[in-house]
Structure formats: structure tokens, C-alpha cells
Write an enzyme that holds these catalytic residues in place. Structure first.
Site, mmCIF file in Angstrom:
data_model
loop_
_atom_site.group_PDB
_atom_site.id
_atom_site.type_symbol
_atom_site.label_atom_id
_atom_site.label_comp_id
_atom_site.label_asym_id
_atom_site.label_seq_id
_atom_site.Cartn_x
_atom_site.Cartn_y
_atom_site.Cartn_z
ATOM 1 C CG HIS A 217 -3.180 -48.586 -18.488
ATOM 2 N ND1 HIS A 217 -4.302 -49.642 -17.937
ATOM 3 C CD2 HIS A 217 -3.457 -48.571 -19.501
ATOM 4 C CE1 HIS A 217 -5.354 -49.677 -18.742
ATOM 5 N NE2 HIS A 217 -4.455 -48.827 -20.482
ATOM 6 C CE1 TYR B 170 -7.712 -50.724 -23.891
ATOM 7 C CE2 TYR B 170 -7.893 -49.749 -21.775
ATOM 8 C CZ TYR B 170 -6.767 -49.266 -22.676
ATOM 9 O OH TYR B 170 -6.293 -49.521 -23.019
ATOM 10 C CE1 TYR C 41 -22.887 -13.394 -5.194
ATOM 11 C CE2 TYR C 41 -24.125 -12.536 -6.891
ATOM 12 C CZ TYR C 41 -24.260 -13.337 -6.335
ATOM 13 O OH TYR C 41 -23.778 -14.682 -7.301
ATOM 14 C CG ASP D 283 -21.304 -16.241 -7.209
ATOM 15 O OD1 ASP D 283 -20.009 -17.674 -6.735
ATOM 16 O OD2 ASP D 283 -21.930 -16.369 -6.539
ATOM 17 N N GLY E 218 -15.234 -13.286 -0.119
ATOM 18 C CA GLY E 218 -15.264 -13.972 0.305
ATOM 19 C C GLY E 218 -14.973 -14.917 -1.166
ATOM 20 C CD GLU F 282 -21.743 -15.260 5.099
ATOM 21 O OE1 GLU F 282 -20.420 -14.595 5.469
ATOM 22 O OE2 GLU F 282 -21.800 -15.459 4.373
#
Length: 832
Positions: free
Chosen positions: A229, A263, A542, A555, A569, A660
Site C-alpha cells: 500500500h 487519506y 429447535y 441456533d 441444521g 424440508e
């Protein structure tokens, strides 16, 4: 591990730059002092990115995590002082706009600042000129001023931290290259150097752009790319004469001219100018050789020769924005190396398969102290108070760890670092890395794809455009503003309508799927999750994964397929790494309780078949029982559909009857085809992620990473129903003792927009009685309810029915806190 055992842990930190020395300091402040810091360079100037860093700290970021890291860096460096001088020059920051699109983007950034608690204000061109007198006011439209931004004195900070931590017992070994990592029994045991092995229980690589090489020593892919850079210093600028007493002193705010990728900061009577406007210049750290014993400001491994031809256009742009530079010349320049990653975030966390090995790489000075504190918290408390999901080393999929992918995407991030990017804007390349077995059919139906985690994901289908002519008036979406209309289509309204009134097929294949099996599978899942997964085969649960402090790690859904096999899942590779580590530890404690964790995503696929006519479709091509008695809500079973063996789970994240449906990847296209053919008499369509997201919010379902993170507990997130406190002990249970929704100081609330049309996209600040009190987590247009929806964490005293305002590009959108879920609160559609 007892507290005395923890404090006696032998820690070796690789890298004595601003991250490594901050980490040593953070550990010392927590009572740890058996620490050794090694660096291949001399301690007075190790020669890495810290040694040449210009030190700009702009705190405001689209990422809450990165903003909080920067805020802590400012706070700590202001408090790190010697002889009356601290390590931070709080001159403030000014970002200017010279184009209308940039000025609009500054309004969005003001929203981020308000969301994350950073003082900022939008100022006009005249005020920009007053704040920064040398600006060319004629080309400036306005700016964003952040008074608490400033300049980190990085080299001074490192030296003071070394001095302070040495007094506490930390050992520093400079000019000491690391040649290997010693390990035994799945744990690190030491760090190899030419002078022998340094014993270690914990090793943290803070090696910066050398991190790739350190990771390779333990078989760990570190997805970062060293890039050069450009930074220059001018000769004396007459306009700056006499303004600053010190050679590197600064009194003006740090300035960003992002329309030209530039900058600026003062160095006494000189200007420092940094440019991202040039071509990417990748570097292989291993090719730089060992750091010499003598390093100075002009000779260090991270400082490459200047290429003036790359900077020439930026010099002309600089003289335009700052006319005072027309009286100066470039005196010195270099191409300084630092790290970029595929998604722009740091690389933080522990090795999946080697206990005790951690990394904190690709960290800029801006976020250095914040990241160091987070890693220290991981080591001492087991979790960071700031969520690390965006930084976790495990977040990348395997395909994203290839050197080709890392190189291309990191270079693209360099090019786009100051660009105005839409939150949904996908990569243009590389694409088509991961496609589901339905991809060919999606293309035939005119799918519009966006990309995530390497997957091609259909957001809507042009084949459904004709449905807009049939769309009832109450389903017609409101016109969107130009920003929210990007990567959006009214076709999503038609797909939502068909899902609610007929039947639709959704490609759920990108959902991460894990198989957990073996005699210890139940024990593992019971210990790690908040739900009771010990139910009989066929049950789907769940539940949440929590950390020890009760924060939400993820979750998940857990389907028990047989006595020793579960399908999980999950939300991504972070979950995979967690389950893998915990399974390994469980087996070490009791070999009879072994459990195997496998990622089965790539070998399987999934169709979400949802809508009131879903049963009519399936019953035409399956002899299995799909009635309520045959397969109840949140149950799973093996079945055959159109001759295809499948695993069916009665789940629905759109709030409609359906399943599903999983099968192996080789059977995927056939499954799609038989469902598609059977659904034609019932008006079946393919539907995309845009409709899915809207329907999800109407039903009030949370999304991990936005609506909940480790910074939230289940009660404030509205997920207490997923926590079975009556269950035997599980990770995080003790921390939840005494918690309740009523006792939570904040709650995730549903907001509906009063005017029925004004959209927001997420991360916007929410105001109550003209004070910022929260921020939007998820948002979408609710096609079923006919108005935009947003979710936001708000103080508990903000109640249902209260009026709030959401700031969007500088304007205020009125909204109302509304009871949730907005759709089918009695769950009749799902259970029918």
C-alpha cells in the site's frame, strides 16, 4: 481448569507488534504473567506492519464489531502514557464527499455511528472548510466529522507496552525467528526457535502478514494476503510551517478523500498521503527472508521500494483537494505491506484440531487493542464480550481457503476498500464455486443469483414475472427508493403470494448440514444445546448453542434419525469447528463416548416445499403418509417421493405447511423434477431468497449473526422457548439462572413502518423520544402484511404500541413497536 491452573498457563505470543504487545498487556491485566513474546525482528522496531503504520484510527464502520474494536483502541491508547504524553493524538477525523453518491454514503455512515455509539455529525462544505482550512471548498459537497478519531502513535505504543509488561514479568525475545510449533496429543507444547524450544500451553500467532507461514507450521490455512500500500511524505509545505511543534506532530483532523482512494495526515510541516488508488501489489511473506538485526525507518521487511508511476495520478488528485500541496514535492515514499482477507475482516480464534493454538492476524492498528482484548477474554473467560462471528478464523468454507480464492478476493477488497458498496452487492468473481443440484433448473427458470459462502443462491426467478399481472392489489409491493431497490425485484412479491396461497419450492441446499453420530452423540448434543434432543428417533428439536456466559453462539435444528445418528441444521463452519473440538475433548475424557461430526452439506441437497397445497403435490407422487397423523410438526422420517429416497422434516421458516426434503446430491435434480411435474396442476413455482427473507420476518423467526449473537441471551432475543432449564446441565445454563424476558434490560422488538412504504435494510439507528436507543437487525418488506418490517433491540421500557423513528440516509422514518409474530400467531397454518 482452576483459576490457579489458568494463571500458571505458559503463553507464547508470536509477534511483538501492536497486536502481540497489546495482548500481553491485556493478559497481564487479568493476572496472567507466564508470558513470552517472540519476534524475528529487533524489539525496538520489529519491522512488521506496525513499524511503518501511519496510525489513522477512523472508528465508524458498517460492522458493529469493528467499530467497538476501534473505540476500545482509542480508549486504551489515550490512557497509555509516559512523561505526560499518551499514545493517541485525538485530532478527530473528517471524511469528505466530492460526489453526490459519496455524500449520500456519508449519511449512511452517520447512521452507523449513531447505531454503534460514536459521536459524529454531518457537515456542509463551509463547515468542512472551517474544520480543515486547506480544503478546496469548490469540489467538496460535505463531510462526516468524528471528533474522537485520531492518530495512534503505534511505535511508541509498542515500546510503552513492552516496558510495562516487562515490569510485570513478561519475557521478550527479539531477533528470534519461529521455526516450528511443537505439539503432542492434540495440544501445543512449545515454540521452536534456533535457540531451542520455548515451552507453551498456549500459543497465539500475532505475526501479521507472516501469519500464513506460522499457520502452515500447524497445518492451518490462514486466509490472508500480504499487499503493498503506497504511502508518501512530502517535503515542507509552506502552509503547514509553524503549525506543529513536533516533527511528526499533527493538529488538523485526519482526512479521507475516499472518492479518490486517498487519506492524509500531518507530519509536522509535511504531509503524509496514503493511497489505495493503485493496482494491487501482492507479496509472498516467505520471499522476504528473515528480518535483519538492524531495522530502521527506511529499511525494514515490510517497506518495499516506492513505485512513483503508481502514485502519479494520486499526486494530481491530492493537489486538487489540498491546493497547498502545489507548493510542495514528494520527498519520500514506500510501498508498505499489510494484510487483506477475502471479506475484509481480521482472522481471530483457535485451531479446530489443535488445542492451545490461537491466531490474531490481519489486524490493523485501528482495531489492535480491541482485538487483543477480545483474544485475552477468549483465553481467560472463554468468550469475548464483543461478538467475534465476523472475525472467527473458522468462518470460511474450504473453497474459500484456497490460495487462488484468497488472492483474488483479497485483491478485490483492496481495490474496493473505499468504494460505496451495497450490503447485498455480490462478488463478480470468482463465481459458480458451489452450486446445488438444482442449479440447471434454476437457470432455465431465469434465476437471479447472489453469492454467499461460495454458494450461488437464487433470489427470485424471472419466470415468475408474469405473475405480477395476476397479483391482487393488496399484495402489490410499494415502490422502493433507489438504494433499497438495488438487488431487489417486485417478483419477490409474487413469489411470496404464491407461497401463501398455493405452493412453492425453495432451494435450501446452502444450509449447513452436519451429521453427528456414534455412542456419544446424544451426550455431546445434550451437553452443548439448550434443548432436549434425547427424544425418540424422528423428533426434531429447535435449540440454541450458548457460551458459558449465556450468549447465543448459534441456533440449530437437531433431528434424531436413529439411536446414534443426528442431522444438525447449523449456521456455518463456526458451528462445525465447535462441535468438532467438543467431540474430540469428550472422546479424550471418555473413549466410550466418542462421537463423529461430519459436514454432509456438499453430498446432500434440500428443497423446502411450502404452501397450503403442498400436501396435494406430495400425495400425487408418494405412498408415504404426509398427513398430520403421519408426520407431525417438528418430526422427521424417511420416505420415498417420486422414486427418490428422502429424509423429510416437517419444518417451515416461511410460516406455511410443508417440509424440508433432503436427499443425496446425485438424486437432487430428479427430486426437483418430480416435485415440479406433480406441482403443475397446483400452480407450483420456484421461489427465491428475497421472498423467503420477507416471509421469515413476518413469522418472527430470528437469523443468527444479525438478530442474535454472543452479545445476546435467549431471553432478550425472544427465544426463551428454546431453552429447557429443566434439563440436566448444559453449556451456559448456570449463566441463565434468574434471567427472564420481563427482567431483560433490552428486547428484540418487531417494528412496522407507519407509512407502509419506506424501506430500511439493517444496521440503521432507532430513535425513541429523539434519542438513539438501538439499531435495526433485520428488515424486509412484508408482502403479506403490506408494509415494511424491521427488528431492533430496544430498551425494555420501550413497549408495544410505542412510536419510534428509524434514521435512513439522514431522514427519519416513523415506525411502531408491534406485537409479534405478524403472521399466524396461533400457528394454525403450520400445524394444519
Amino acid at each position: 481448569m482452576t483459576s490457579s491452573q489458568a494463571l500458571s498457563q505458559k503463553v507464547v505470543i508470536i509477534g511483538a507488534g501492536i497486536v502481540g504487545t497489546n495482548l500481553a498487556d491485556e493478559l497481564v491485566s487479568r493476572g496472567w504473567n507466564n508470558i513470552t513474546v517472540v519476534d524475528q525482528g529487533p524489539l525496538e522496531m520489529p519491522g512488521g506492519s506496525t513499524s511503518h503504520a501511519p496510525g489513522l484510527v477512523f472508528q465508524t464502520n458498517a460492522s458493529k464489531t469493528m467499530t467497538l474494536f476501534a473505540k476500545y483502541t482509542v480508549e486504551k491508547l489515550l490512557g497509555l502514557a509516559k512523561d505526560g504524553e499518551n499514545c493517541f493524538n485525538q485530532v478527530g477525523g473528517l471524511e469528505v464527499a466530492t460526489t453526490p453518491s459519496r455524500y449520500e454514503d456519508l449519511k449512511r455512515k452517520l447512521g452507523y455511528a449513531q447505531s454503534w455509539g460514536v459521536e459524529a455529525r454531518l457537515v456542509d462544505a463551509a463547515e468542512c472548510k472551517r474544520i480543515y482550512p486547506f480544503l478546496n471548498e469548490e469540489i467538496v459537497l460535505g463531510g462526516l466529522h468524528i471528533p474522537s478519531d485520531g492518530l495512534a502513535l503505534a511505535a511508541r505504543c509498542v515500546q510503552l507496552l513492552i516496558e510495562r509488561t516487562r515490569e510485570a514479568g513478561v519475557v521478550y525475545r527479539g531477533s528470534t525467528p519461529v521455526t516450528g510449533i511443537e505439539r503432542s496429543g492434540g495440544r501445543v507444547t512449545g515454540v521452536e526457535t534456533p535457540d531451542g524450544v520455548i515451552p507453551a500451553d498456549i500459543v497465539v500467532s500475532c505475526a501479521g502478514f507472516w501469519g500464513v507461514e506460522v499457520g502452515a507450521m500447524v497445518g492451518m490455512s490462514i486466509p490472508l494476503l500480504p499487499l503493498a500500500h503506497q504511502y508518501v511524505k512530502t517535503g515542507p509545505v509552506p502552509a503547514l510551517k509553524g503549525r506543529n511543534e513536533l516533527p511528526n506532530g499533527a493538529g488538523l483532523p485526519i482526512l479521507r478523500h475516499q472518492d479518490r482512494d486517498l487519506y492524509y495526515r500531518e507530519h509536522g510541516e509535511r504531509y503524509g498521503i496514503g493511497s489505495y488508488a493503485h493496482r494491487p501489489m501482492p507479496v509472498v511473506a516467505a520471499d522476504l527472508g528473515l528480518t535483519p538485526k538492524h531495522v530502521d525507518e527506511h529499511s525494514m521487511p515490510s517497506r518495499l521500494d516506492f513505485t512513483p508511476e503508481d502514485f502519479a495520478p494520486s499526486w494530481e488528485d491530492s493537489k486538487e483537494i489540498l491546493p497547498a500541496l502545489r507548493e510542495a514535492e514528494i520527498e519520500d515514499g514506500f510501498n508498505g505491506i499489510f494484510s487483506f482477507t477475502p471479506d475484509g475482516g481480521p482472522i481471530v480464534g483457535q485451531h479446530r484440531d489443535l488445542d492451545g493454538f490461537y491466531v490474531a492476524e490481519a489486524v490493523w492498528v485501528t482495531h489492535s487493542a480491541g482485538v487483543a482484548r477480545a483474544v485475552a477474554e477468549l483465553l481467560t473467560d472463554g468468550r469475548s464480550q464483543i461478538d467475534l462471528g465476523e472475525c472467527d478464523v473458522a468462518r470460511f468454507e474450504d473453497v474459500q481457503l484456497s490460495r487462488a480464492y484468497v488472492s483474488e478476493t483479497s485483491q478485490q477488497n483492496f481495490v474496493e476498500i473505499y468504494d460505496v458498496l451495497h450490503p447485498l452487492q455480490p462478488k463478480e468473481s470468482p463465481r459458480n464455486l458451489r452450486v446445488s443440484p438444482f442449479n440447471a433448473r434454476h437457470r432455465e427458470l431465469g434465476a437471479y443469483f447472489l453469492e454467499g459462502a461460495g454458494w450461488e443462491r437464487p433470489y427470485w426467478f424471472e419466470s415468475n414475472a408474469h405473475l405480477l399481472d395476476e397479483l391482487p392489489a393488496e399484495w402489490q409491493p410499494a415502490p422502493r427508493d433507489a438504494w433499497s431497490a438495488q438487488y431487489s425485484s417486485p417478483i419477490a412479491a409474487a413469489e411470496a403470494w404464491k407461497t401463501r396461497t398455493a405452493v412453492a419450492m425453495y432451494d435450501m441446499t446452502p444450509l449447513k448440514r452436519l451429521e453427528v453420530s456414534g455412542p456419544g452423540a446424544v451426550t455431546l448434543l445434550q451437553r452443548l444445546t439448550t434443548g432436549d434432543v434425547s427424544k425418540k428417533p424422528g423428533a426434531v428439536t429447535y435449540c440454541l448453542l450458548l457460551d458459558e456466559h449465556g450468549g447465543i453462539r448459534s441456533d440449530i435444528t437437531v433431528a434424531r434419525l436413529d439411536e446414534e445418528t443426528f442431522q444438525v441444521g447449523a449456521n456455518g463452519n463456526i458451528d462445525l469447528a465447535y462441535f468438532t473440538r467438543e467431540a474430540r475433548r469428550q472422546r479424550a475424557e471418555d473413549p466410550a463416548q466418542w462421537a463423529q461430526v461430519r459436514d454432509i452439506t456438499g453430498g446432500t441437497c434440500c428443497i423446502g416445499l411450502w404452501g397450503p397445497l403442498a400436501r396435494e403435490v406430495v400425495s400425487a407422487i408418494s405412498d408415504d403418509d404426509f398427513t398430520n397423523d403421519g408426520l407431525r410438526y417438528f418430526r422427521a422420517k424417511h420416505a420415498t417421493i417420486g422414486g427418490v429416497p428422502v429424509t423429510v422434516m416437517r419444518l417451515s421458516y416461511v410460516g406455511e405447511l410443508g417440509w424440508e426434503i433432503y436427499t443425496s446430491a446425485d438424486n437432487g435434480q430428479r427430486l426437483w423434477d418430480v416435485l415440479w411435474a406433480a406441482g403443475q396442476p397446483h400452480g407450483i413455482i420456484a421461489a427465491g431468497r428475497a421472498a423467503f427473507s420477507a416471509l421469515r420476518l413476518e413469522k418472527g423467526y430470528r437469523s443468527w449473526g444479525t438478530d442474535m449473537t454472543t452479545e445476546h441471551d435467549p431471553f432478550e432475543a425472544g427465544l426463551s422457548f428454546a431453552v429447557k432449564l429443566s434439563k440436566d446441565d448444559f453449556v451456559g445454563k448456570a449463566a441463565l439462572e434468574g434471567f427472564s424476558e420481563d427482567g431483560s434490560p433490552r428486547r428484540l422488538r418487531c417494528l412496522t413502518v407507519d407509512d407502509g412504504r419506506s424501506m430500511v435494510l439493517g444496521k440503521e439507528p432507532v430513535f425513541y423520544k429523539d434519542e438513539p436507543v438501538g439499531y435495526v437487525t433485520s428488515a424486509a418488506y412484508g408482502y403479506t402484511v403490506g408494509k415494511p418490517i424491521a427488528y431492533a433491540y430496544l430498551p425494555s421500557h420501550v413497549a408495544e404500541g410505542d412510536a419510534v423513528e428509524i434514521a435512513y440516509f439522514g431522514s427519519r422514518i416513523r415506525a411502531t413497536v408491534t406485537p409479534e409474530p405478524l403472521y399466524d400467531p396461533e400457528m394454525k397454518r403450520l400445524r394444519g
